[in-house]
Design a protein around this motif. Structure first.
Motif, PDB file in Angstrom:
ATOM      1  N   GLY A  15       3.126   1.058   2.148  1.00  0.00           N
ATOM      2  CA  GLY A  15       1.882   0.612   1.522  1.00  0.00           C
ATOM      3  C   GLY A  15       1.729   1.113   0.105  1.00  0.00           C
ATOM      4  N   LYS A  16       2.064   2.371  -0.110  1.00  0.00           N
ATOM      5  CA  LYS A  16       1.984   2.946  -1.454  1.00  0.00           C
ATOM      6  C   LYS A  16       2.972   2.261  -2.396  1.00  0.00           C
ATOM      7  CE  LYS A  16       2.346   7.319  -3.986  1.00  0.00           C
ATOM      8  NZ  LYS A  16       2.657   8.780  -3.870  1.00  0.00           N
ATOM      9  N   SER A  17       4.200   2.032  -1.923  1.00  0.00           N
ATOM     10  CA  SER A  17       5.214   1.370  -2.756  1.00  0.00           C
ATOM     11  C   SER A  17       4.784  -0.040  -3.147  1.00  0.00           C
ATOM     12  CB  SER A  17       6.557   1.310  -2.016  1.00  0.00           C
ATOM     13  OG  SER A  17       7.087   2.604  -1.833  1.00  0.00           O
ATOM     14  N   ILE A  18       4.226  -0.785  -2.183  1.00  0.00           N
ATOM     15  CA  ILE A  18       3.755  -2.136  -2.474  1.00  0.00           C
ATOM     16  C   ILE A  18       2.617  -2.078  -3.498  1.00  0.00           C
ATOM     17  CG2 ILE A  18       2.575  -4.162  -1.511  1.00  0.00           C
ATOM     18  CD1 ILE A  18       4.038  -3.580   1.141  1.00  0.00           C
ATOM     19  N   GLY A  19       1.675  -1.166  -3.284  1.00  0.00           N
ATOM     20  CA  GLY A  19       0.535  -1.057  -4.185  1.00  0.00           C
ATOM     21  C   GLY A  19       0.943  -0.717  -5.600  1.00  0.00           C
ATOM     22  N   GLU A  20       1.854   0.229  -5.748  1.00  0.00           N
ATOM     23  CA  GLU A  20       2.300   0.633  -7.079  1.00  0.00           C
ATOM     24  C   GLU A  20       3.033  -0.507  -7.780  1.00  0.00           C
ATOM     25  OE1 GLU A  20       2.823   5.458  -6.325  1.00  0.00           O
ATOM     26  OE2 GLU A  20       4.587   4.146  -6.282  1.00  0.00           O
ATOM     27  N   PHE A  21       3.853  -1.232  -7.025  1.00  0.00           N
ATOM     28  CA  PHE A  21       4.608  -2.342  -7.620  1.00  0.00           C
ATOM     29  C   PHE A  21       3.665  -3.452  -8.073  1.00  0.00           C
ATOM     30  CE2 PHE A  21       7.306  -6.146  -7.548  1.00  0.00           C
ATOM     31  CZ  PHE A  21       8.420  -5.700  -8.233  1.00  0.00           C
ATOM     32  N   LEU A  22       2.700  -3.810  -7.232  1.00  0.00           N
ATOM     33  CA  LEU A  22       1.757  -4.875  -7.593  1.00  0.00           C
ATOM     34  C   LEU A  22       0.851  -4.424  -8.747  1.00  0.00           C
ATOM     35  CD1 LEU A  22       0.704  -6.283  -4.087  1.00  0.00           C
ATOM     36  CD2 LEU A  22       2.481  -7.119  -5.653  1.00  0.00           C
ATOM     37  N   HIS A  23       0.497  -3.152  -8.768  1.00  0.00           N
ATOM     38  CA  HIS A  23      -0.305  -2.612  -9.878  1.00  0.00           C
ATOM     39  C   HIS A  23       0.454  -2.774 -11.199  1.00  0.00           C
ATOM     40  CE1 HIS A  23      -2.990   0.118 -12.060  1.00  0.00           C
ATOM     41  NE2 HIS A  23      -1.915   0.752 -12.474  1.00  0.00           N
ATOM     42  N   GLN A  24       1.746  -2.461 -11.168  1.00  0.00           N
ATOM     43  CA  GLN A  24       2.579  -2.607 -12.370  1.00  0.00           C
ATOM     44  C   GLN A  24       2.680  -4.065 -12.811  1.00  0.00           C
ATOM     45  OE1 GLN A  24       6.309  -0.841 -11.231  1.00  0.00           O
ATOM     46  NE2 GLN A  24       5.477   1.234 -11.137  1.00  0.00           N
ATOM     47  N   LYS A  25       2.581  -4.978 -11.851  1.00  0.00           N
ATOM     48  CA  LYS A  25       2.672  -6.405 -12.162  1.00  0.00           C
ATOM     49  C   LYS A  25       1.329  -6.990 -12.610  1.00  0.00           C
ATOM     50  CE  LYS A  25       7.039  -7.204 -11.168  1.00  0.00           C
ATOM     51  NZ  LYS A  25       7.990  -7.713 -12.191  1.00  0.00           N
ATOM     52  N   GLY A  26       0.306  -6.154 -12.688  1.00  0.00           N
ATOM     53  CA  GLY A  26      -0.982  -6.606 -13.214  1.00  0.00           C
ATOM     54  C   GLY A  26      -2.000  -7.035 -12.182  1.00  0.00           C
ATOM     55  N   PHE A  27      -1.719  -6.828 -10.905  1.00  0.00           N
ATOM     56  CA  PHE A  27      -2.687  -7.154  -9.863  1.00  0.00           C
ATOM     57  C   PHE A  27      -3.796  -6.104  -9.825  1.00  0.00           C
ATOM     58  CE2 PHE A  27       1.056  -9.460  -8.681  1.00  0.00           C
ATOM     59  CZ  PHE A  27       0.635 -10.559  -7.951  1.00  0.00           C
ATOM     60  N   THR A  28      -4.965  -6.503  -9.366  1.00  0.00           N
ATOM     61  CA  THR A  28      -6.052  -5.556  -9.107  1.00  0.00           C
ATOM     62  C   THR A  28      -5.898  -5.084  -7.672  1.00  0.00           C
ATOM     63  OG1 THR A  28      -7.523  -6.688 -10.648  1.00  0.00           O
ATOM     64  CG2 THR A  28      -8.545  -5.226  -9.033  1.00  0.00           C
ATOM     65  N   VAL A  29      -5.448  -3.854  -7.493  1.00  0.00           N
ATOM     66  CA  VAL A  29      -5.067  -3.352  -6.178  1.00  0.00           C
ATOM     67  C   VAL A  29      -6.094  -2.351  -5.659  1.00  0.00           C
ATOM     68  CG1 VAL A  29      -3.318  -2.090  -4.865  1.00  0.00           C
ATOM     69  CG2 VAL A  29      -2.620  -3.668  -6.683  1.00  0.00           C
ATOM     70  N   TYR A  30      -6.488  -2.536  -4.414  1.00  0.00           N
ATOM     71  CA  TYR A  30      -7.293  -1.556  -3.693  1.00  0.00           C
ATOM     72  C   TYR A  30      -6.495  -1.124  -2.474  1.00  0.00           C
ATOM     73  CZ  TYR A  30     -11.316  -3.281  -6.385  1.00  0.00           C
ATOM     74  OH  TYR A  30     -12.173  -3.658  -7.397  1.00  0.00           O
ATOM     75  N   GLY A  31      -6.205   0.162  -2.395  1.00  0.00           N
ATOM     76  CA  GLY A  31      -5.578   0.687  -1.198  1.00  0.00           C
ATOM     77  C   GLY A  31      -6.614   1.314  -0.301  1.00  0.00           C
ATOM     78  N   THR A  32      -6.212   1.684   0.902  1.00  0.00           N
ATOM     79  CA  THR A  32      -7.140   2.367   1.801  1.00  0.00           C
ATOM     80  C   THR A  32      -6.443   3.546   2.458  1.00  0.00           C
ATOM     81  OG1 THR A  32      -6.660   1.217   3.892  1.00  0.00           O
ATOM     82  CG2 THR A  32      -8.161   0.113   2.336  1.00  0.00           C
ATOM     83  N   SER A  33      -7.264   4.477   2.895  1.00  0.00           N
ATOM     84  CA  SER A  33      -6.788   5.646   3.618  1.00  0.00           C
ATOM     85  C   SER A  33      -7.933   6.159   4.469  1.00  0.00           C
ATOM     86  CB  SER A  33      -6.331   6.735   2.639  1.00  0.00           C
ATOM     87  OG  SER A  33      -6.073   7.955   3.317  1.00  0.00           O
ATOM     88  N   ARG A  34      -7.610   6.804   5.571  1.00  0.00           N
ATOM     89  CA  ARG A  34      -8.672   7.413   6.371  1.00  0.00           C
ATOM     90  C   ARG A  34      -9.322   8.574   5.625  1.00  0.00           C
ATOM     91  NH1 ARG A  34      -5.550   8.441  11.922  1.00  0.00           N
ATOM     92  NH2 ARG A  34      -3.947   8.921  10.373  1.00  0.00           N
ATOM     93  N   ASN A  35      -8.525   9.232   4.771  1.00  0.00           N
ATOM     94  CA  ASN A  35      -9.034  10.377   4.010  1.00  0.00           C
ATOM     95  C   ASN A  35      -8.585  10.280   2.552  1.00  0.00           C
ATOM     96  OD1 ASN A  35      -8.077  11.728   6.980  1.00  0.00           O
ATOM     97  ND2 ASN A  35     -10.200  12.088   6.356  1.00  0.00           N
ATOM     98  N   PRO A  36      -9.147   9.346   1.794  1.00  0.00           N
ATOM     99  CA  PRO A  36      -8.676   9.138   0.415  1.00  0.00           C
ATOM    100  C   PRO A  36      -8.905  10.347  -0.488  1.00  0.00           C
ATOM    101  CG  PRO A  36     -10.699   7.918   0.823  1.00  0.00           C
ATOM    102  CD  PRO A  36     -10.240   8.431   2.149  1.00  0.00           C
ATOM    103  N   GLU A  37      -9.869  11.210  -0.146  1.00  0.00           N
ATOM    104  CA  GLU A  37     -10.154  12.373  -0.984  1.00  0.00           C
ATOM    105  C   GLU A  37      -8.984  13.350  -1.016  1.00  0.00           C
ATOM    106  OE1 GLU A  37     -11.372  13.231   3.194  1.00  0.00           O
ATOM    107  OE2 GLU A  37     -11.754  11.585   1.798  1.00  0.00           O
ATOM    108  N   ARG A  38      -8.074  13.233  -0.047  1.00  0.00           N
ATOM    109  CA  ARG A  38      -6.905  14.124  -0.017  1.00  0.00           C
ATOM    110  C   ARG A  38      -5.777  13.640  -0.922  1.00  0.00           C
ATOM    111  NH1 ARG A  38      -6.280  15.095   6.544  1.00  0.00           N
ATOM    112  NH2 ARG A  38      -8.387  15.933   6.919  1.00  0.00           N
ATOM    113  N   ILE A  39      -5.892  12.411  -1.403  1.00  0.00           N
ATOM    114  CA  ILE A  39      -4.834  11.815  -2.227  1.00  0.00           C
ATOM    115  C   ILE A  39      -5.232  11.911  -3.702  1.00  0.00           C
ATOM    116  CG2 ILE A  39      -3.358   9.807  -2.569  1.00  0.00           C
ATOM    117  CD1 ILE A  39      -3.340  10.954   0.309  1.00  0.00           C
ATOM    118  N   THR A  40      -4.428  12.606  -4.490  1.00  0.00           N
ATOM    119  CA  THR A  40      -4.789  12.823  -5.899  1.00  0.00           C
ATOM    120  C   THR A  40      -3.871  12.109  -6.876  1.00  0.00           C
ATOM    121  OG1 THR A  40      -3.450  14.849  -5.938  1.00  0.00           O
ATOM    122  CG2 THR A  40      -5.792  15.074  -5.381  1.00  0.00           C
ATOM    123  N   ASN A  41      -2.824  11.463  -6.368  1.00  0.00           N
ATOM    124  CA  ASN A  41      -1.828  10.885  -7.284  1.00  0.00           C
ATOM    125  C   ASN A  41      -1.727   9.362  -7.197  1.00  0.00           C
ATOM    126  OD1 ASN A  41      -0.738  10.801  -4.732  1.00  0.00           O
ATOM    127  ND2 ASN A  41       1.313  11.479  -5.336  1.00  0.00           N
TER     128      ASN A  41
END
Length: 267
Positions: A15-41
């Motif tokens: 999921g992270k790899s797909i999101g980063e690739f689509l972000h680089q291609k100019g898509f507006t990407v929203y990811g999800t996580s059960r605990n997004p506050e733990r993710i800083t990068n």
């Protein structure tokens, strides 16, 4: 206008790899996580979403629509592994796996379909597994939950086509991700009839993941599907022999295919 993409389970692995690739291609990407506050990068926004909690799905979808006005692509990626002899897997864990791998994606699709229907367009990509095409020993529940998602996608795809909505499956093989660390392993029980064989199988399965393909391959495949005007019903991404195993299942007699699998897993 860039397409708006929602990816469940977007904080790690595929999921992270797909999101980063689509972000680089100019898509507006929203990811999800059960605990997004733990993710800083994360290079794209992460919203709180637990696919087993319908209220969090509705909240995340509402927030995306409020921010961006639409949802063009949904990638149902959140999922968990499970291993063990079926006889020894607690029924509670079997149900938990289906809640995440099967019922969770259904609830996400139910949440986004009204918006896509209003737009008269949309694409849903369900991340399944090559394991969903066959019953694999000591991965029976995982095979079943992913296989069920494959079939329900086939049916729903026909139901929503008249609204301009496309749905497809992408079945990955083994990829070098952290899925093994989050997988539920039924314990290897001392004195169990399955102790020796299952213990060896666990080591073999982890080796397959560790030596798996680059998750970037999945990201590229998903990007190409999004760029396709008429996606196919099924896609498979992974090593040649993993994809070829599906072809063999289609053409070989059942018992011969079963023997091939048992030889492969040294059973």
């Amino acid at each position: 206008m860039s397409k708006v993409v929602l990816i469940t389970g977007g904080s790690s692995g595929i999921g992270k790899s797909i999101g980063e690739f689509l972000h680089q291609k100019g898509f507006t990407v929203y990811g999800t996580s059960r605990n997004p506050e733990r993710i800083t990068n994360s290079v794209f926004p992460l919203l709180t979403l637990d696919v087993t909690q319908v209220s969090t799905i509705q909240t995340a979808v509402t927030e995306i629509i409020a921010r961006s006005g639409r949802i063009d692509v949904v990638i149902n990626n959140a999922g968990v592994g499970i291993t063990g002899p079926l006889e020894e897997i607690p029924t509670k864990e079997i149900k938990n796996n289906f809640e995440t791998n099967f019922f969770g994606p259904i609830e996400v699709m139910k949440a986004v379909l009204p918006q896509m229907r209003a737009q008269k367009s949309g694409l849903i990509i369900n991340i399944t597994s090559i394991a969903g095409y066959m019953g694999l020993p000591y991965r029976s529940v995982y095979s079943a939950s992913k296989g069920a998602l494959e079939l329900i996608t086939e049916a729903l795809r026909m139901e929503v086509k008249l609204f301009g909505i496309q749905i497809t499956n992408v079945a990955p093989g083994d990829f070098a991700t952290n899925i093994a660390s989050g997988r539920y392993h039924a314990p290897v029980l001392s004195g169990s009839a399955y102790e020796k064989v299952y213990g060896q199988m666990l080591r073999t399965m982890d080796e397959h993941v560790d030596s798996g393909s680059d998750p970037l391959d999945m990201a590229v495949a998903v990007y190409q599907i999004i760029q396709t005007s008429k996606p196919k019903v099924h896609y498979k991404v992974g090593a040649f022999m993993q994809k070829f195993s599906i072809v063999l299942k289609r053409i070989l007699p059942d018992k011969l295919y079963e023997k091939m699998l048992m030889n492969h897993y040294k059973l």
